[in-house]
Scaffold this active site. Structure first.
Site, mmCIF file in Angstrom:
data_model
loop_
_atom_site.group_PDB
_atom_site.id
_atom_site.type_symbol
_atom_site.label_atom_id
_atom_site.label_comp_id
_atom_site.label_asym_id
_atom_site.label_seq_id
_atom_site.Cartn_x
_atom_site.Cartn_y
_atom_site.Cartn_z
ATOM 1 C CE1 TYR A 5 -3.799 2.637 1.322
ATOM 2 C CE2 TYR A 5 -1.994 3.295 2.766
ATOM 3 C CZ TYR A 5 -3.535 3.893 1.934
ATOM 4 O OH TYR A 5 -3.658 4.689 2.247
ATOM 5 C CE LYS A 22 -3.497 6.358 -1.211
ATOM 6 N NZ LYS A 22 -3.595 7.279 -1.576
#
Length: 254
Positions: free
Chosen positions: A156, A160
């Site tokens: 994740y 980002k």
């Protein structure tokens, strides 16, 4: 005077809905997109009730991982309203916790499709319209995980980090064209996603320990991030571009 028009991807829940509520209260026409029509219908009613000064609200069922669908949606906004002044690329996916070694390749690919490709497709077609107009403001949802390494969130976090790169580079590319591109990097915000993880028995998700990551020792609220996004979209931030604004209870100050 024309009424400004904003697109919010992932706009039916959490931070996206909080932004929609704030913008319609300012009289901005808002188009929210999301994957789930039933959730969108509920958000549409709630946001419409908050609209002021004749602001109009729309919900479009859309998957940002589908470039054709994204282009069709933005073309439809321009066909109806004549312009696109603001865009908040909020749609995102966090579908597991654990080390990279433990992670699922399929889960990671899903995060890449939404968190990276979805932002890429959205920005590509938002920017095309804003260049035609000669103005516009975009805010992308990054994360503290896009500025730091975060344990049990490597896949994740990598998506980002990509959002931060797209934001800063596009800000430079369009800095002289009346277009500003910024991002926000929230800490842990008690959105539907995090609330579900807290209630799901995941040993890596405990509200007390997650709160303790932040010097303010609590989770943030969606409206606190929406306040920052609203400012970045506004003329009050007219000399701000390429910036990632931390909304993280002091996390980044450590």
């Amino acid at each position: 005077m024309f009424k400004q028009v904003a697109l919010i991807t992932g706009g039916a829940t959490g931070i996206g809905k909080a932004v929609a509520l704030k913008l319609v209260a300012q009289g901005v026409n808002v188009v929210m997109s999301g994957r789930r029509a039933e959730v969108g219908a509920v958000a549409l009613a709630e946001v419409s009730a908050a609209a002021r000064d004749g602001a109009q609200v729309r919900f479009v069922q859309n998957d940002v991982a589908d470039e054709t669908a994204v282009k069709t949606m933005i073309d439809g906004i321009v066909a109806e309203f004549g312009r696109l002044d603001m865009a908040v690329n909020n749609a995102g996916l966090s579908n597991e916790t654990g080390t990279l070694l433990e992670s699922s390749s399929d889960n990671y690919r899903a995060m890449v499709d939404t968190n990276i490709m979805g932002v890429y497709f959205s920005m590509k077609h938002e920017l095309a319209q804003m260049v035609k107009q000669g103005n516009g403001a975009i805010v992308n949802l990054a994360s503290i995980a896009g500025l730091n390494g975060i344990a049990w969130a490597g896949p994740y976090s990598s998506t980002k980090h990509a959002v931060v790169g797209l934001t800063k580079s596009s800000a430079l590319d369009h800095a002289t064209q009346g277009i500003r591109v910024n991002g926000v990097a929230p800490g842990a915000i008690k959105t539907d996603i995090i609330a579900a993880q807290l209630e799901g028995g995941d040993p890596n998700y405990d509200e007390t320990s997650i709160s303790a990551m932040h010097p303010m020792n609590r989770l943030g609220r969606p409206e606190e991030v929406a306040n920052a996004i609203s400012w970045l979209l506004s003329d009050e931030a007219s000399f701000v571009t390429g910036h990632i604004l931390n909304v993280d209870g002091g996390f980044q100050a450590k």
